[in-house]
Write a protein that holds these residues in place. Structure first.
Motif, PDB file in Angstrom:
ATOM      1  N   TYR A 124      -7.071   8.770  -7.721  1.00 16.07           N
ATOM      2  CA  TYR A 124      -6.873  10.124  -7.230  1.00 16.07           C
ATOM      3  C   TYR A 124      -8.174  10.648  -6.599  1.00 16.07           C
ATOM      4  CZ  TYR A 124      -5.583  15.036  -7.653  1.00 16.07           C
ATOM      5  OH  TYR A 124      -5.307  16.341  -7.410  1.00 16.07           O
ATOM      6  N   VAL A 125      -8.162  10.939  -5.291  1.00 18.75           N
ATOM      7  CA  VAL A 125      -9.350  11.478  -4.612  1.00 18.75           C
ATOM      8  C   VAL A 125      -9.006  12.845  -4.050  1.00 18.75           C
ATOM      9  CG1 VAL A 125     -11.034  11.133  -2.762  1.00 18.75           C
ATOM     10  CG2 VAL A 125     -10.125   9.156  -3.961  1.00 18.75           C
ATOM     11  N   PHE A 176       0.865  -1.159   0.000  1.00 17.80           N
ATOM     12  CA  PHE A 176       0.000   0.000   0.000  1.00 17.80           C
ATOM     13  C   PHE A 176       0.912   1.222   0.000  1.00 17.80           C
ATOM     14  CE2 PHE A 176      -3.060   2.724   2.707  1.00 17.80           C
ATOM     15  CZ  PHE A 176      -3.791   3.106   1.590  1.00 17.80           C
ATOM     16  N   MET A 202     -15.802   1.074   3.883  1.00 16.74           N
ATOM     17  CA  MET A 202     -16.267   2.150   3.019  1.00 16.74           C
ATOM     18  C   MET A 202     -17.708   2.541   3.338  1.00 16.74           C
ATOM     19  SD  MET A 202     -13.584   2.755   1.340  1.00 16.74           S
ATOM     20  CE  MET A 202     -14.017   3.824  -0.031  1.00 16.74           C
ATOM     21  N   PRO A 253       0.236   4.918  -0.144  1.00 18.76           N
ATOM     22  CA  PRO A 253      -0.556   6.151  -0.237  1.00 18.76           C
ATOM     23  C   PRO A 253       0.302   7.413  -0.248  1.00 18.76           C
ATOM     24  CG  PRO A 253      -0.669   5.282   1.980  1.00 18.76           C
ATOM     25  CD  PRO A 253       0.139   4.298   1.187  1.00 18.76           C
ATOM     26  N   SER A 259      -4.205   0.941  -5.765  1.00 23.59           N
ATOM     27  CA  SER A 259      -5.382   0.688  -4.926  1.00 23.59           C
ATOM     28  C   SER A 259      -6.350   1.874  -4.841  1.00 23.59           C
ATOM     29  CB  SER A 259      -4.952   0.262  -3.527  1.00 23.59           C
ATOM     30  OG  SER A 259      -4.076   1.212  -2.993  1.00 23.59           O
ATOM     31  N   ILE A 260      -5.846   3.107  -4.704  1.00 22.05           N
ATOM     32  CA  ILE A 260      -6.770   4.239  -4.570  1.00 22.05           C
ATOM     33  C   ILE A 260      -6.577   5.190  -5.746  1.00 22.05           C
ATOM     34  CG2 ILE A 260      -7.566   6.155  -3.125  1.00 22.05           C
ATOM     35  CD1 ILE A 260      -6.381   4.730  -0.746  1.00 22.05           C
ATOM     36  N   THR A 318      -9.417  10.954   7.074  1.00 17.20           N
ATOM     37  CA  THR A 318      -9.350   9.607   6.486  1.00 17.20           C
ATOM     38  C   THR A 318     -10.761   9.102   6.150  1.00 17.20           C
ATOM     39  OG1 THR A 318      -9.525   8.368   8.511  1.00 17.20           O
ATOM     40  CG2 THR A 318      -7.353   9.068   7.916  1.00 17.20           C
ATOM     41  N   ILE A 351      -5.639  12.281  -1.826  1.00 14.59           N
ATOM     42  CA  ILE A 351      -5.000  10.990  -1.600  1.00 14.59           C
ATOM     43  C   ILE A 351      -4.897  10.266  -2.928  1.00 14.59           C
ATOM     44  CG2 ILE A 351      -7.139   9.762  -1.006  1.00 14.59           C
ATOM     45  CD1 ILE A 351      -5.398   8.129   1.015  1.00 14.59           C
ATOM     46  N   HIS A 352      -3.831   9.515  -3.034  1.00 20.81           N
ATOM     47  CA  HIS A 352      -3.617   8.717  -4.226  1.00 20.81           C
ATOM     48  C   HIS A 352      -2.722   7.563  -3.808  1.00 20.81           C
ATOM     49  CE1 HIS A 352      -2.579   7.525  -8.246  1.00 20.81           C
ATOM     50  NE2 HIS A 352      -1.298   7.637  -7.954  1.00 20.81           N
ATOM     51  N   ALA A 353      -3.099   6.352  -4.210  1.00 26.98           N
ATOM     52  CA  ALA A 353      -2.231   5.214  -3.925  1.00 26.98           C
ATOM     53  C   ALA A 353      -2.139   4.359  -5.166  1.00 26.98           C
ATOM     54  CB  ALA A 353      -2.751   4.409  -2.746  1.00 26.98           C
ATOM     55  N   ARG A 369     -12.978   8.776   2.244  1.00 29.13           N
ATOM     56  CA  ARG A 369     -13.751   7.615   1.809  1.00 29.13           C
ATOM     57  C   ARG A 369     -15.152   8.026   1.385  1.00 29.13           C
ATOM     58  NH1 ARG A 369     -12.715   3.574   6.827  1.00 29.13           N
ATOM     59  NH2 ARG A 369     -10.509   4.045   7.058  1.00 29.13           N
TER      60      ARG A 369
END
Lengths: 730, 222
Positions: free
Chosen positions: A426-427, A380, A547, A382, A423-424, A497, A418-420, A501
């Motif tokens: 771009y938010v 992970f 979530m 992030p 898995s994630i 955090t 956030i960006h991972a 979500r």
């Protein structure tokens, strides 16, 4: 002729003294007929008057005749003026003085409130106490953890107050919000605060019921005031086992402005090489930061600038619970900028204004993975970014006497990203947050204060507004003792955090009810406090789906706290004791039921003692902390017993020695600090594997400090541009 | 520490008045004013108790308010209240007393700006405030006191009193912090040297400390 002259002069003098010497006498008393000595009695505009002696009596004569004002003054009392007519006949005047309660002596709300400063009267700790706190020297939060209400949480940074999480405490510097007051979170290792206690002239720690001027903190507000102009130009250096620091402050010749900077470099590599630590560090914590200071005094107020920028890195790994051959790897690279410009000043005699603007930026690059030499289990990576831009404006209007009205507004533009990888996506979340507040200090008398206030907030991200009332009272029973009550509703947005979500959540809410008794007299302070808190709309999600967030959580906290400090027992000896009893349960996050949370201990006690030995200019201090075990979840037990297990009790004894001396022109303090001297085993909680191993049991291990003890050795050097010595050498 | 300051202030007061009358000339032309000032300054000669200090402080305040334009009454009122602040055993009352002394110093400074004598009392007042809570206040107020002394030196290099105050401060500061008898001695010698040359500008201008400095020097040399 000559005889006549002498006669007439004699006659003149005789007549004058006969007709005009008026004897004025009387008694000065205070309330309840108590005689007051030391009062100054003056025939206004003349040299004639007296000072009242024992029994409050005074007498004097004046050669003047006619109408005069008789003024009586005495420290701590209101000035009394009365008309008198001097005719030569003796006057007997008794005067009753009314007590005047100055701002220094006036009652203030002490419910949930701890002042730390050097000059104020109601201080519980001063900045020196914070710097010389055995255990974690020069850490504001560590010092506040010895006060009642704060929990001993060693695995996560922050102030955990009265059943609240660390995120429920907000930190403000000169009224401006600090979005990231601590170095970014690292699993199981509590991080230090970013800011040195030496930056602040005043610290105000609220364990509840705080003012309407602040919001978005369900438990507690920590408000810090930076120093005004330095009293001289100064160079300060710190040379210590983990840190090198250089600070220069330059005071302008006209003493109206100052500028300064500081460079700090922390590196724990040498220390960790000498003292083995529990996770294996591939990169021991390394921090470099720079600070800028500016002060500019205008005719009516002062501008203050503070800027801070830092870069820090840390990387470690430890055996994984998931697989016997695997390791958990963690690394973090952090960058942070915090900068504020504030002004505080008078508009005229009855209006004051405070305003300020600020910008802060934080970026964390985190790499987490679990891997063995032959396979990778999970990873992970992030990347978290925060931008906070803020402005604040507060007006204060005096309402006669000591009463005041404060009102103002603040706005924050907060952007989180956030960006991972993998898995994630771009938010990005943006919140335009605005608040307005009004609060009044109404002194019904100098001994009775009512403080009603209200705060309105709107968050564009939540799309919701709230109104939170605040109300407190303080009543001074006598010169030393007072009681106070505080009530308030406190709203807080869900943590970043969770907002990342799902943005469409509601505010969480806490109601505080606090009753406090405080007595400060002759170097001794005693405080007792009862509180009750209700939590509503806490963030929840099912254990199998993080979530699916809702605001269904709720809880309560209640407790009793005691604080005792005595500076007068022996010369140079100072100690304080604090005790907190906490009963709290909450259902939030993935908790299946309402239980005592992992960060709450039922009983916490601290003893801090200091002895200064003047002959060797050395101070010795100890801090002892005790806390009962905290809950943890053991998956090997049934789900019904969620958080029913308790860690062992926590004991910690830390010692510190400070030696003050002068080397050349430098005032120097040598400091040695050892935490957990006795080497007690300390367990903050437990981790368990996510899946049972072959035997059907979940593998677990305790969360403990990195090493049993931490030893700090350092020298604090201060060189002032003081020409005293040069003058003497002439 | 407290006791030293107590004796120091008493000795200072004794010196204060003793020399005041020897000087001649005046800055204020009103003879009634000069007379009453001289008499009050003389009383400071024998002042030893807090009661007398307070009484004299009030007297000087009264004179200052009536005379309006003279700085000396406010200077002496500040001096009395500062001595009182140093003298008081109940430290909880000191800040209020010090506040009053500070207000007099502001008045004296406004009437006679850039005055070395006023700056000297400012330094003494900072010391009095420091002694309320030395561990907490030392760091800040020792610097303030030093800055006032520096100012006093600059405003009038011939004024011996700032040297005397500095010598006393050094005496009560531990040797490890740059104080002690050894550090105080050269400052005190300088004070005594300057006292020998010092001439006050008027009969009511500050002229205290000479005998005290001499006595202190003899004690130190023993």
């Amino acid at each position: 002729m000559r005889f006549q002259t002498i006669c007439s002069i004699f006659l003149l003098l005789f007549c004058q003294s006969l007709s005009a010497q008026t004897l004025i006498k009387g008694t000065i008393t205070g309330s309840k007929n108590l005689p007051l000595n030391g009062a100054s009695i003056t025939l206004t505009g003349t040299y004639y008057g007296a000072t009242s002696g024992n029994g409050g009596q005074f007498s004097f004569s004046s050669p003047d005749t006619g109408h005069f004002e008789l003024t009586v003054t005495l420290i701590g009392y209101k000035k009394s003026v009365r008309e008198v007519r001097l005719t030569g006949e003796p006057l007997n005047i008794d005067i009753i003085l009314k007590e005047e309660i100055s701002e220094m002596q006036a009652v203030t709300v002490s419910a949930g409130s701890f002042e730390a400063g050097n000059q104020k009267r109601n201080t519980v700790l001063n900045s020196l106490d914070i710097v010389t706190m055995a255990g974690k020297p020069a850490d504001v939060v560590a010092a506040l953890q010895t006060l009642p209400g704060a929990q001993q949480v060693g695995e996560t940074e922050g102030l955990f107050v009265r059943g609240g999480t660390g995120a429920e405490t907000k930190v403000f510097i000169d009224g401006m919000l600090v979005t990231n007051p601590f170095y970014s979170s690292v699993p199981d290792i509590s991080q230090r605060g970013r800011f040195s206690p030496l930056l602040f002239k005043g610290t105000h720690f609220s364990s509840g019921g705080y003012s309407a001027q602040y919001g978005q903190a369900m438990s507690s507000a920590l408000t810090l005031q930076t120093h005004d102009l330095p009293s001289r130009s100064e160079t300060n250096m710190i040379i210590s086992s983990p840190q090198l620091s250089f600070t220069r402050q330059q005071l302008a010749k006209n003493e109206k402005s100052s500028i300064g900077f500081s460079i700090n470099y922390n590196n724990l590599t040498p220390y960790f090489a000498a003292v083995p630590q529990k996770p294996f560090y591939t990169k021991a914590p390394e921090i470099i930061n720079g600070e800028f200071f500016g002060r500019w005094k205008t005719t009516k107020g002062m501008f203050k600038y503070y800027g801070y920028a830092t870069h820090n890195t840390i990387a470690f790994h430890k055996p994984s619970l998931e697989d016997e051959k695997a390791f958990d790897y963690f690394s973090l690279k952090g960058e942070n900028i915090f900068t504020i410009l504030t002004y505080s000043g008078k508009i005229n005699d009855s209006w004051k204004i405070n305003y300020g603007g600020g910008f802060s930026y934080n970026k964390d690059r985190i790499d987490i993975r679990t891997a063995s030499p032959d396979s990778s289990f999970s990873s992970f990576y992030p990347r978290l970014t925060n931008y906070t831009t803020q402005a604040r404006l507060v007006f204060t209007r005096t309402l006669g006497g000591l009463s005041k009205l404060h009102f103002g507004t603040e706005s924050q533009l907060i952007i989180d990203k956030i960006h991972a990888e993998d898995s994630i996506p771009y938010v990005r979340r943006q919140d335009n947050f605005i608040a307005a507040f009004a609060e009044s200090d109404i002194y019904i008398t100098g001994r009775f204060l009512a403080k009603p206030g209200a705060r309105v907030e709107y968050s564009s991200l939540l799309g919701k507004a709230n109104i939170s009332p605040r109300l407190s009272f303080a009543w001074k029973l006598n010169n030393a003792g007072q009681i106070s009550l505080a009530y308030g509703i406190y709203y807080q947005k869900p943590e970043t955090t969770y907002l990342l979500r799902k943005p469409l959540l509601d505010y969480s809410r806490a109601s505080h009810y606090i009753f406090n008794y405080e007595r400060i007299a002759k170097g001794r302070t005693i405080r007792a406090e009862l509180f009750y808190k209700q939590y509503h709309n806490l963030v929840r999600f099912p254990a199998n789906n993080p979530m699916q967030l809702t605001n269904d959580g709720a809880g309560y906290a209640k407790g009793f706290e005691l604080f005792w400090r005595d500076k007068k027992l022996f010369k140079g000896f100072d100690y304080w004791i604090s005790y907190s009893w906490l009963d709290t349960k909450r259902q939030f996050l993935d908790y299946p039921s309402k239980v005592q949370p992992t960060f709450a201990a039922n009983h916490t006690a601290n003893v801090v003692a200091k002895q200064f030995v003047e002959s060797i200019t050395t101070s010795f201090s100890i801090t002892y902390t005790y806390a009962t075990g905290r809950p943890y979840y053991d998956p090997n037990l049934s789900e019904k017993s969620f958080l029913s297990s308790r860690t062992m009790d926590y004991h910690s004894l830390s010692c510190m020695v400070n030696y003050l001396t002068v080397i050349g022109k430098a005032n120097t303090v040598f400091m040695v600090n050892v935490s957990n001297v006795l080497g007690n085993s300390q367990v903050y909680g437990y981790h368990f594997a996510s899946k049972p191993s072959a035997g059907g049991m979940y593998r677990g291990e305790p969360i403990t400090p990195m090493a049993k003890r931490f030893i700090f050795i350092g020298a604090f050097i201060s060189i002032g541009n003081d020409r005293r010595k040069e003058i003497l050498d002439l | 520490m407290k006791r030293i300051f107590f004796t120091v202030s008493i000795v200072a007061l004794a010196g204060l008045a003793a020399n005041a009358q020897e000087s001649a000339g005046s800055t204020n032309s009103d003879p009634a004013f000069i007379r009453i000032m001289e008499s009050a300054i003389q009383k400071l000669d024998t002042a030893s108790s807090s009661t007398t200090l307070l009484q004299l402080g009030n007297d000087f305040e009264r004179i200052g308010n009536a005379a309006k334009s003279a700085w000396q009454p406010f200077y002496y009122a500040a001096f009395c209240y500062t001595a009182l602040a140093l003298n008081t055993n109940d430290k909880s009352g000191v800040d209020a007393i010090a506040e009053k002394a500070a207000a007099f110093l502001i008045k004296a400074e406004a009437l006679h700006p850039g005055n070395s004598e006023v700056s000297t009392v400012q330094a003494m007042l900072a010391n009095a405030r420091l002694l309320v809570d030395p561990p907490a206040r030392y760091q800040e107020l020792s610097v303030v006191a030093a800055a006032w002394l520096k100012k006093a030196h600059e405003q009038n290099p011939a004024n011996p009193r700032p040297y005397l105050v500095e010598a006393r401060t050094k005496l009560k500061t531990p040797a490890m912090l740059g104080g002690g008898a050894e550090a105080a001695l050269p400052v005190l010698e300088e004070a005594v040297k300057k006292f020998k040359q010092f001439q006050p500008s008027g009969s009511i201008d500050p002229n205290w400390g000479s005998a005290d400095a001499q006595k202190l020097l003899e004690q130190l040399k023993k």
